[in-house]
Design a protein around this motif. Structure first.
Motif, PDB file in Angstrom:
ATOM      1  N   ASN A 165      13.970  -8.794  11.932  1.00 23.09           N
ATOM      2  CA  ASN A 165      12.590  -8.452  12.307  1.00 23.09           C
ATOM      3  C   ASN A 165      12.125  -7.155  11.655  1.00 23.09           C
ATOM      4  O   ASN A 165      10.958  -6.992  11.338  1.00 23.09           O
ATOM      5  N   TRP A 166      13.033  -6.217  11.525  1.00 24.55           N
ATOM      6  CA  TRP A 166      12.710  -4.923  10.932  1.00 24.55           C
ATOM      7  C   TRP A 166      12.044  -5.104   9.581  1.00 24.55           C
ATOM      8  O   TRP A 166      10.977  -4.566   9.315  1.00 24.55           O
ATOM      9  N   GLU A 217       8.745  -7.158  10.086  1.00 24.13           N
ATOM     10  CA  GLU A 217       7.710  -6.384  10.764  1.00 24.13           C
ATOM     11  C   GLU A 217       7.183  -5.275   9.881  1.00 24.13           C
ATOM     12  O   GLU A 217       6.002  -4.940   9.913  1.00 24.13           O
ATOM     13  N   THR A 218       8.079  -4.699   9.081  1.00 24.83           N
ATOM     14  CA  THR A 218       7.625  -3.656   8.163  1.00 24.83           C
ATOM     15  C   THR A 218       6.591  -4.214   7.194  1.00 24.83           C
ATOM     16  O   THR A 218       5.516  -3.637   6.999  1.00 24.83           O
ATOM     17  N   LEU A 233       4.770  -6.808   7.661  1.00 21.94           N
ATOM     18  CA  LEU A 233       3.576  -7.162   8.436  1.00 21.94           C
ATOM     19  C   LEU A 233       2.683  -5.939   8.654  1.00 21.94           C
ATOM     20  O   LEU A 233       1.488  -5.939   8.354  1.00 21.94           O
ATOM     21  N   THR A 234       3.311  -4.859   9.144  1.00 27.84           N
ATOM     22  CA  THR A 234       2.494  -3.663   9.421  1.00 27.84           C
ATOM     23  C   THR A 234       1.983  -3.022   8.137  1.00 27.84           C
ATOM     24  O   THR A 234       0.871  -2.515   8.089  1.00 27.84           O
ATOM     25  N   HIS A 235       2.798  -3.082   7.075  1.00 24.21           N
ATOM     26  CA  HIS A 235       2.306  -2.567   5.785  1.00 24.21           C
ATOM     27  C   HIS A 235       1.082  -3.340   5.322  1.00 24.21           C
ATOM     28  O   HIS A 235       0.094  -2.758   4.871  1.00 24.21           O
ATOM     29  N   ASN A 236       1.135  -4.632   5.535  1.00 20.52           N
ATOM     30  CA  ASN A 236       0.001  -5.483   5.187  1.00 20.52           C
ATOM     31  C   ASN A 236      -1.248  -5.046   5.976  1.00 20.52           C
ATOM     32  O   ASN A 236      -2.339  -4.894   5.426  1.00 20.52           O
ATOM     33  N   ARG A 237      -1.005  -4.813   7.258  1.00 21.45           N
ATOM     34  CA  ARG A 237      -2.136  -4.399   8.105  1.00 21.45           C
ATOM     35  C   ARG A 237      -2.693  -3.044   7.663  1.00 21.45           C
ATOM     36  O   ARG A 237      -3.899  -2.818   7.687  1.00 21.45           O
ATOM     37  N   VAL A 238      -1.799  -2.142   7.296  1.00 21.65           N
ATOM     38  CA  VAL A 238      -2.256  -0.821   6.832  1.00 21.65           C
ATOM     39  C   VAL A 238      -3.087  -0.973   5.565  1.00 21.65           C
ATOM     40  O   VAL A 238      -4.147  -0.341   5.414  1.00 21.65           O
ATOM     41  N   MET A 239      -2.654  -1.815   4.655  1.00 22.17           N
ATOM     42  CA  MET A 239      -3.395  -2.033   3.411  1.00 22.17           C
ATOM     43  C   MET A 239      -4.815  -2.526   3.715  1.00 22.17           C
ATOM     44  O   MET A 239      -5.800  -2.035   3.183  1.00 22.17           O
ATOM     45  N   VAL A 240      -4.865  -3.526   4.633  1.00 27.91           N
ATOM     46  CA  VAL A 240      -6.176  -4.111   4.945  1.00 27.91           C
ATOM     47  C   VAL A 240      -7.084  -3.073   5.603  1.00 27.91           C
ATOM     48  O   VAL A 240      -8.232  -2.881   5.202  1.00 27.91           O
ATOM     49  N   ILE A 241      -6.517  -2.394   6.611  1.00 36.42           N
ATOM     50  CA  ILE A 241      -7.388  -1.445   7.327  1.00 36.42           C
ATOM     51  C   ILE A 241      -7.768  -0.281   6.407  1.00 36.42           C
ATOM     52  O   ILE A 241      -8.883   0.236   6.468  1.00 36.42           O
TER      53      ILE A 241
END
Lengths: 386, 613
Positions: free
Chosen positions: B10-11, B14-15, B17-25
């Motif tokens: 998951n690490w 999830e990393t 996933l959250t990196h993707n979210r950071v890029m988008v935001i």
């Protein structure tokens, strides 16, 4: 297990780098601190002018900054795991306080937002700005991401319960910010895009019922005047007309410090609080506004960088949510003052006069720095062991 | 361990996933910030000019500076119209919860008359939103002090100071000087509205109206910086107000006062003209009114009292009162007769006390018949006919002259037309002619009417001012100047202007003037009563104009007639005879006859010569 791992990592960092710098010892991220300091200093300069050159207000704001700075410093010292541990308790206590406000709160201008504890008066809704992302990050980081539908549902309940409690005070601005901070965590945790899309559609569909049943008359008026400020020139439209006039009359380079007639002659209402960027825009022009944007951009960029490199999932969710919350408040303020968003009482972060909002912003930056200090450990750690 | 492994997997997931979210935001943040920055750019740079102007107009207000109205002074420098600082109690209705109670409270601490409240209520209805309404004008020191002490009880009340027009002589000069009043809706032509910005009052009547354009001055303006509440912070620049010009009158307040005293409470008019230039030395009309009442609005009650009074105090009898000139025109007709060659100084007319036309048995009676039962003398000549005011002589002269030449002769003296005096609303009087009667009444002229016009009765109408001008023609042996109240505007004298000229040989003038002198000097002269103690020479003529028609054989009995039906008394005079300085005309309405009028003229002339010799 992870606790042990961190402790080892910290120790090894010290061994590897030799004497750590003072900033690192204090868990201060210099690349976040620098734009924050410049922004606060610039904010004081603008505030002095916006307050009508009031020394009293200036020194009060310096006092606010010092207290908030201390809060930042203190909150940077805790380990991320500590925040993770206390998150659910802080959340529950804050909800209890919000309920207390509804029953025993102190009213100002028809809104019941304050809780008075003898000598101190404070707004629990401000605490919620930090408590909300903490709690949601705790909740969602507990299990694998993306979260399941059941956990998402619970997460949204955690967003809306305090959100509605704050909304009924009534305080639309803070309620929106608090809920945004919770939604930001859910977003960071991987809320599926189709849900986001569906949420957007539902949000648009909800406009009519919200308009009918949720919004107060004064809130409706604010939205209406956004589209046509001239319809109520001397009433609800006054703020927007005057702030646009102040911003527009600034031109490229502004009228000069303390020379803005809109601000100095009190045409601009709330010039030292929510509308302070209009004062900056009038007196320092577009170049001043550009400088301010660059400072905020630097802070946001650094915040996202910390989020990117945060070591734990909890840290990343929390950091991302804190940055997004900060951004959300910034956008709402910049938008409402320039007449593209309805006027809700949201201050310009770190610049507007006032202590409470500054405390919640600074404590969130303190938490960011706490996350950042672990990140740098992680990086050296990775270099060494990978 | 299995749980740990799954978390390790998951690490990574999830990393990313959250990196993707950071890029988008992060991208979203960039877009939103750039959009907002563009919004500020648009306001500040693209539309800068619009907002700069808007900010400027926010900040800068215009304040009009009211000019000082020109003062008016009499020939000796006595101020007759001035601007006095005065304090006005004003009410801002927006700041008052219970207006009636506030008014009651005010009424308890200062005097509020019914008419003041009435004017206030009217103004309240007509006011513009947010404007203050005046409640009481000309507060005295005591009232101001009492109001100041009670200020806390009276929110919404203010005391404002401003210059207010004041007429120190009050009613004495009311008809001549007139008054100013608050500018009404119909007072200003749309073209002139700009001239009146910043002014509150306008000349309504009298000299104030006639000389409005020079008296009013021009408002100045200052550009002031104001804050959001409209409070003035400082003056950016100013254009000074141009004060109105000063009027200097021919009029003598002292003479006017003497005339007023002499006339007492009788209705009538007194005119005194400077024979050498037409200057109006006195112009009194009784009854009078108080002009100061009008300045800040007269109550309806007070106004209807004035307007509806039978005595018509609002009429300026000097120029608006039209009366049959009666015997006062006899000298002019005599001169016309001489000029036309119809008579000479020695022409004799039989005087049985009445006159008849050939083929008509109607008797045109002489006034003397009623007194003595016979004529003045068996035969009368022109000079004694003037002195004794013989009607029969002038019936005969009129009959010989005919109506139209007679009308022409009278008009050449300025009768039947406005004198063009510098006062508004003058009346023209009337000298009838056959043409006039055809046009006005659609009837032809009868011979008998000619006789009546010959003694100044019938259709004939004159104002006292017209008779004064006509008398001046005789006094100056041929010339009269247009009557003028104002002598100079801001020290710039107004040149005399000839009103009318009558050409006649000196002998003719002499005969007529001798007749007028004899009215006083001759023992049977109609004004012989004023001879006693006279220190200067006077030429004069009395007149008695009939108010009611006396039937053919009826007897005029003053006792039986109501006051308003009694005859009007006229007296026209000039003095000194050799070098005429002053012309005086007195009319006493329903005074009975000329003998009521000459004592007034005597006092006026006595005062004048006492002051000026």
């Amino acid at each position: 297990m992870s606790n042990d791992f961190q402790r080892v990592a910290q120790g090894s960092d010290r061994d590897f780098k030799g004497r750590p710098s003072l900033l690192r010892l204090l868990h201060i991220d210099p690349w976040l601190l620098l734009p924050l300091l410049v922004l606060c200093a610039a904010g004081l300069v603008v505030l002095y002018s916006a307050s009508g050159e009031s020394d009293a207000m200036l020194s009060a704001q310096i006092r606010n900054l010092l207290i908030a700075g201390a809060v930042l410093l203190v909150s940077a010292q805790f380990r991320v795991e500590f925040y993770r541990g206390v998150a659910p308790y802080i959340f529950l206590v804050t909800i209890a306080l919000l309920i207390a406000v509804a029953f025993f709160g102190v009213g100002v201008k028809g809104a019941q937002r304050w809780l008075s504890l003898g000598v101190i008066r404070f707004q629990p809704s401000e605490i919620m700005k930090v408590a909300m992302p903490l709690a949601l990050a705790w909740w969602l980081a507990k299990r694998p991401l993306p979260p399941s539908a059941k956990h998402l549902l619970i997460a949204f309940a955690m967003v809306f319960i305090p959100g509605l409690l704050i909304l009924q005070q009534p305080d639309l601005g803070t309620s929106l910010l608090v809920m945004a901070s919770g939604v930001a965590v859910i977003y960071m945790a991987g809320l599926p895009w189709r849900f986001i899309l569906a949420g957007a559609v539902a949000g648009i569909a909800a406009i009519v019922p919200v308009w009918q049943f949720v919004l107060q008359d004064y809130q409706k008026q604010r939205i209406l005047t956004l589209f046509d400020p001239e319809s109520d020139r001397l009433g609800a439209g006054w703020n927007i007309i005057q702030s646009k006039t102040a911003i527009g009359s600034g031109g490229w380079s502004g009228l000069g410090w303390t020379e803005g007639s809109q601000a100095q002659l009190k045409f601009l209402p709330e010039g030292h609080t929510d509308f302070i960027i209009a004062v900056l825009a009038e007196e320092f022009g577009f170049l001043g506004v550009l400088g301010l944007f660059l400072l905020y951009a630097a802070i946001l960029l650094r915040g996202l960088r910390i989020t990117w490199t945060a070591r734990s999932t909890f840290g990343r969710l929390l950091a991302g949510a804190l940055v997004i919350t900060f951004f959300f408040g910034l956008v709402v303020n910049l938008g409402m003052v320039s007449g593209v968003l309805p006027v809700v009482g949201v201050p310009l972060p770190l610049v507007s006069y006032g202590g409470t909002a500054m405390l919640s912003v600074m404590s969130s930056f303190g938490i960011l720095m706490a996350i950042a200090s672990e990140r740098s450990v992680t990086r050296t750690d990775q270099k060494e062991y990978l | 361990m299995a749980r740990q492994l799954s978390e390790m997997r998951n690490w990574q997931q999830e990393t990313s996933l959250t990196h993707n979210r950071v890029m988008v935001i992060g991208t979203l943040m960039l877009i939103v910030l750039i959009a907002l920055l563009y919004r500020y750019f648009s306001l500040q740079v693209i539309h800068h000019e619009k907002y700069r102007v808007q900010s400027e107009s926010n900040r800068i207000g215009f304040r009009l500076i009211t000019p000082t109205r020109g003062v008016i002074e009499d020939r000796l420098g006595n101020l007759v119209a001035v601007n006095e600082p005065s304090f006005t109690l004003t009410v801002s209705p927006e700041g008052i919860e219970d207006l009636d109670r506030t008014l009651e409270t005010v009424g308890q601490i200062i005097d509020l008359s019914g008419s003041e409240l009435e004017v206030f209520r009217t103004a309240l209805k007509r006011r513009r939103p947010l404007s203050d309404v005046p409640l009481k004008y000309r507060l005295d020191d005591k009232e101001r002090a009492v109001l100041a002490v009670n200020k806390h009880r009276l929110p919404g009340l203010k005391i404002k100071s401003a210059l207010s027009r004041y007429y120190p002589y009050g009613d004495l000069l009311g008809h001549v000087v007139g008054y100013v009043g608050r500018i009404g809706v119909d007072d200003i032509a749309p073209d002139d509205e700009g001239d009146y910005r910043g002014l509150t009052h306008i000349g309504k009547i009298g000299l104030e109206a006639q000389y409005e354009s020079v008296l009013k001055g021009r408002a100045g303006r200052s550009r002031v910086e104001t804050d959001a509440r409209g409070a003035e912070l400082g003056v950016i620049d100013r254009e000074l107000a141009l004060p109105g010009e000063r009027l200097e009158l021919h009029l003598d307040v002292g003479l006017q006062a003497v005339a007023a005293k002499a006339l007492g409470d009788r209705r009538g008019a007194v005119v005194a003209l400077d024979a050498t230039n037409g200057g109006v030395l006195a112009a009194l009309s009784n009854p009078r009114y108080e002009p100061n009442k009008f300045v800040n609005g007269i109550s309806n009650t007070d106004y209807s009292l004035l307007r509806d009074s039978r005595d018509a105090p609002l009429i300026n009898r000097v120029i608006q009162g039209q009366y049959p000139p009666a015997s006062t025109i006899k000298p002019m007709l005599g001169l016309a007769g001489l000029n036309l060659g119809l008579i000479d100084a020695n022409t004799e007319v039989k005087d049985p006390g009445f006159y008849t036309l050939a083929g008509d048995d109607r008797r045109y009676r002489d006034w003397i018949l009623r007194v003595r039962g016979t004529g003045h003398a068996p035969t009368m000549k022109l000079q004694e006919s003037i002195a004794q005011s013989c009607d029969v002589y002038f019936y005969d002269l009129a009959n010989r002259m005919g109506i139209d030449p007679m009308a022409e002769a009278l008009k050449s003296f300025g009768l039947g037309a406005k004198t063009g005096i510098d006062l508004p609303s003058e009346k023209a009087g009337l000298i009838p002619s056959s043409d006039w009667k055809r046009e006005a009444l659609g009837e032809s002229w009868y011979g008998g009417e000619t006789l009546i016009v010959g003694i100044g009765q019938g259709y004939s109408l004159s104002t006292p001012m017209q008779l004064a001008a006509a008398t001046t023609v005789v006094a100056n042996r041929g010339v009269a100047y247009r009557p003028r109240v104002v002598r100079a505007v801001n020290n710039e004298p107004i040149a005399p202007e000839i009103l009318t000229e009558v050409d006649a040989p000196d002998g003719h003038w002499q005969t007529v003037i001798d007749g007028m002198v004899d009215t006083v000097d001759h023992v049977r002269g109609t004004a012989h009563g004023m001879k006693r103690g006279l220190s200067y020479s006077v030429a004069s003529k009395t007149g008695t104009s009939q108010v009611v028609e006396i039937a053919q054989d009826a007897v005029y009995n003053e006792e039986e007639l109501s006051e308003y039906q009694r005859n009007h008394g006229w007296f026209t005079a000039f003095a000194p005879v050799e070098n005429p300085k002053i012309v005086v005309v007195v009319l006493v309405e329903n005074g009975g006859g000329g003998s009521a009028a000459f004592p007034v003229a005597r006092q006026v002339m006595d005062y004048w010569f006492a002051q000026n010799e």
